[in-house]
Design an enzyme around this catalytic site. Sequence first.
Site, mmCIF file in Angstrom:
data_model
loop_
_atom_site.group_PDB
_atom_site.id
_atom_site.type_symbol
_atom_site.label_atom_id
_atom_site.label_comp_id
_atom_site.label_asym_id
_atom_site.label_seq_id
_atom_site.Cartn_x
_atom_site.Cartn_y
_atom_site.Cartn_z
ATOM 1 N N GLY A 278 16.402 75.613 55.588
ATOM 2 C CA GLY A 278 15.391 75.783 54.552
ATOM 3 C C GLY A 278 14.001 75.310 54.925
ATOM 4 O O GLY A 278 13.101 75.312 54.093
ATOM 5 N N GLU A 320 20.557 73.253 59.916
ATOM 6 C CA GLU A 320 20.795 74.689 60.052
ATOM 7 C C GLU A 320 19.533 75.520 59.867
ATOM 8 O O GLU A 320 19.446 76.324 58.937
ATOM 9 C CB GLU A 320 21.834 75.116 59.005
ATOM 10 C CG GLU A 320 23.110 74.319 59.088
ATOM 11 C CD GLU A 320 24.078 74.627 57.948
ATOM 12 O OE1 GLU A 320 25.292 74.549 58.194
ATOM 13 O OE2 GLU A 320 23.623 74.949 56.831
ATOM 14 N N PRO A 321 18.554 75.349 60.735
ATOM 15 C CA PRO A 321 17.338 76.149 60.572
ATOM 16 C C PRO A 321 17.567 77.605 60.972
ATOM 17 O O PRO A 321 18.157 77.878 62.022
ATOM 18 C CB PRO A 321 16.355 75.482 61.550
ATOM 19 C CG PRO A 321 17.222 74.874 62.604
ATOM 20 C CD PRO A 321 18.504 74.476 61.924
ATOM 21 N N ARG A 323 15.109 80.473 59.448
ATOM 22 C CA ARG A 323 13.713 80.913 59.377
ATOM 23 C C ARG A 323 12.805 80.138 60.338
ATOM 24 O O ARG A 323 11.959 80.729 61.011
ATOM 25 C CB ARG A 323 13.220 80.686 57.940
ATOM 26 C CG ARG A 323 11.805 81.142 57.654
ATOM 27 C CD ARG A 323 11.325 80.583 56.311
ATOM 28 N NE ARG A 323 12.375 80.587 55.323
ATOM 29 C CZ ARG A 323 12.605 81.578 54.470
ATOM 30 N NH1 ARG A 323 11.825 82.639 54.477
ATOM 31 N NH2 ARG A 323 13.594 81.516 53.608
ATOM 32 N N ARG A 360 11.120 91.206 51.345
ATOM 33 C CA ARG A 360 10.849 89.861 50.802
ATOM 34 C C ARG A 360 9.701 89.834 49.806
ATOM 35 O O ARG A 360 9.714 89.069 48.856
ATOM 36 C CB ARG A 360 10.598 88.871 51.936
ATOM 37 C CG ARG A 360 11.849 88.621 52.786
ATOM 38 C CD ARG A 360 11.674 87.454 53.743
ATOM 39 N NE ARG A 360 11.505 86.207 53.046
ATOM 40 C CZ ARG A 360 10.339 85.588 52.881
ATOM 41 N NH1 ARG A 360 9.234 86.091 53.384
ATOM 42 N NH2 ARG A 360 10.285 84.456 52.222
ATOM 43 N N TYR A 364 10.918 88.411 46.432
ATOM 44 C CA TYR A 364 10.542 87.024 46.116
ATOM 45 C C TYR A 364 9.052 86.843 45.902
ATOM 46 O O TYR A 364 8.587 85.705 45.882
ATOM 47 C CB TYR A 364 10.873 86.080 47.284
ATOM 48 C CG TYR A 364 12.210 86.182 47.919
ATOM 49 C CD1 TYR A 364 13.360 85.897 47.198
ATOM 50 C CD2 TYR A 364 12.324 86.514 49.261
ATOM 51 C CE1 TYR A 364 14.591 85.952 47.817
ATOM 52 C CE2 TYR A 364 13.560 86.568 49.879
ATOM 53 C CZ TYR A 364 14.691 86.286 49.153
ATOM 54 O OH TYR A 364 15.904 86.326 49.758
ATOM 55 N N CYS A 391 9.619 105.377 47.435
ATOM 56 C CA CYS A 391 9.399 105.879 46.088
ATOM 57 C C CYS A 391 9.640 104.761 45.085
ATOM 58 O O CYS A 391 10.653 104.758 44.366
ATOM 59 C CB CYS A 391 10.327 107.041 45.809
ATOM 60 S SG CYS A 391 10.096 108.335 47.011
ATOM 61 N N GLU A 392 8.722 103.813 45.075
ATOM 62 C CA GLU A 392 8.907 102.622 44.260
ATOM 63 C C GLU A 392 7.553 101.920 44.243
ATOM 64 O O GLU A 392 7.017 101.621 45.309
ATOM 65 C CB GLU A 392 9.990 101.766 44.963
ATOM 66 C CG GLU A 392 10.110 100.339 44.537
ATOM 67 C CD GLU A 392 10.595 100.210 43.114
ATOM 68 O OE1 GLU A 392 11.611 100.850 42.770
ATOM 69 O OE2 GLU A 392 9.940 99.482 42.337
ATOM 70 N N TYR A 421 14.805 87.286 57.973
ATOM 71 C CA TYR A 421 15.094 87.960 56.695
ATOM 72 C C TYR A 421 14.326 89.267 56.500
ATOM 73 O O TYR A 421 14.064 89.669 55.376
ATOM 74 C CB TYR A 421 14.853 87.001 55.510
ATOM 75 C CG TYR A 421 15.642 85.726 55.662
ATOM 76 C CD1 TYR A 421 17.027 85.740 55.561
ATOM 77 C CD2 TYR A 421 15.012 84.520 55.962
ATOM 78 C CE1 TYR A 421 17.764 84.583 55.747
ATOM 79 C CE2 TYR A 421 15.746 83.358 56.154
ATOM 80 C CZ TYR A 421 17.120 83.406 56.047
ATOM 81 O OH TYR A 421 17.843 82.261 56.233
#
Length: 463
Positions: A278, A320-321, A323, A360, A364, A391-392, A421
């Site tokens: 994280g 546990e990196p 990113r 992302r 987010y 199309c969004e 990610y």
Amino acid sequence: MSRSAHPAGPRHADVLTEGHYSAPAADLNILDEKVWSRTVTRDADGALTVGGIGVARLAEEFGTPAYFLDESDFRARCRAWSEAFGPDADVFYAGKAFLSRAVVRWLQEEGLHLDVCSGGELTTALDAGMPAERIAFHGNNKTVAEIERAVEAGVGRIVLDSFQEIVRVAHIARSHGVRQRVQIRVTVGVEAHTHEFIATAHEDQKFGIALADGQAAEAVRRALGLDSLELIGIHSHIGSQIFDMAGFEVSARRVVQLLAEVRDEHGVELPEIDLGGGLGIAYTSDDDPREPHEIAKALSDIVTRECESAGLRTPRISVEPGRAIVGPTAFTLYEVGTIKPLEGLRTYVSVDGGMSDNIRTALYDAEYSVALVSRTSDAEPMLVRVVGKHCESGDIVVKDAFLPADLAPGDLIAVPATGAYCRSMASNYNHALRPPVVAVRDGEARVIVRRETEEDLLRLDVG
Ligand SMILES: *Cc1c(COP(=O)(O)O)cnc(C)c1O
């Protein structure tokens, strides 16, 4: 070119005062080294190069959109993490951030361990030769088949996520005649995101077993009572894109408290704690991530101090990196297509990818930076929104950024810090072909994950 020469130019000043985005950098041609991977620079002609190769050549050879991964930066980050934590700790790269067989080999060569959370990730890890004992298997709903494969392969640890899973894994281990090493994932009531953390987060989430109400202590009791399980420690993961170490501090304190309770009740000192991942990275110039050695020192100081005051031997720490290792090492290269100035608002710059290669922003509200990379420009900055071709209307790659007002179709732009990610969450929405990942190092570029083809799409469609 003067600002008013661009159709959307004159109103920019109005918009600038309202937004939450930063003012344009003094010089849009300067690449902020914080958000770009280590070997990125501009060549004499002003084009961006990575690993010594210019983007024009990369675009020509590999097409756009594509992710370019700076291999020496990836390896340097692995080494920085493992050196920072030293021989008394283990660094597990979180494979879900981005996993491929080449990545697995780099991890092995750099001495890291690997977290996986699905059968597909486990297969990739084993196929590329990661020793099973260096693999940790996570997830809130591992299937029986996945657990069987993990046990058969001999993974170093399975992180137990529920009461049912304690029994499930114990049963499978027994039927395979093994004593499986496990950790129990606890939710410590801490929630951390970017610039804030909450020490009293409620337990309303799908992961882990709550420390609150003695549930985690009960899970430890059950795991210790099953002889096909070897309980090696407690695991906690508190959030993502975290800069503030205070959340880890509270989490470590609560985990150590549990270790002390376990010792008091069972006479057992669990030998390991895992503080999860994280750790934040710089997506824009506003982000100030910490260096691995600062993080390692902060975490080991906290754990050592808490253990001393509880009279416990200091356990082996793992982190546990995901990113923080792969995120900064890649950028996405796009070709500019349609440019649509909206009078008084902003200019929409469409690229040849979008939410299919970077979800992302839509998912987010993530922030990214962007730069014109096929050339430099002396034009005025214009406020842009970089959007995809899907199309969004939520198909946004970079919500607010500045690019030179002379930007034109055919220019190449790049979004840095897309190593984590992005490819791993990529989709085929609108039957988009997922972009390749190209590793670049010392003047050589090679595809490590190839671009999808229309044949790939049709092969799945067996209609
Ligand atoms: C996602 C995850 C990680 C990695 O998170 P990053 O933000 O990529 O560092 C580590 N551990 C667990 C259990 C996770 O779920």
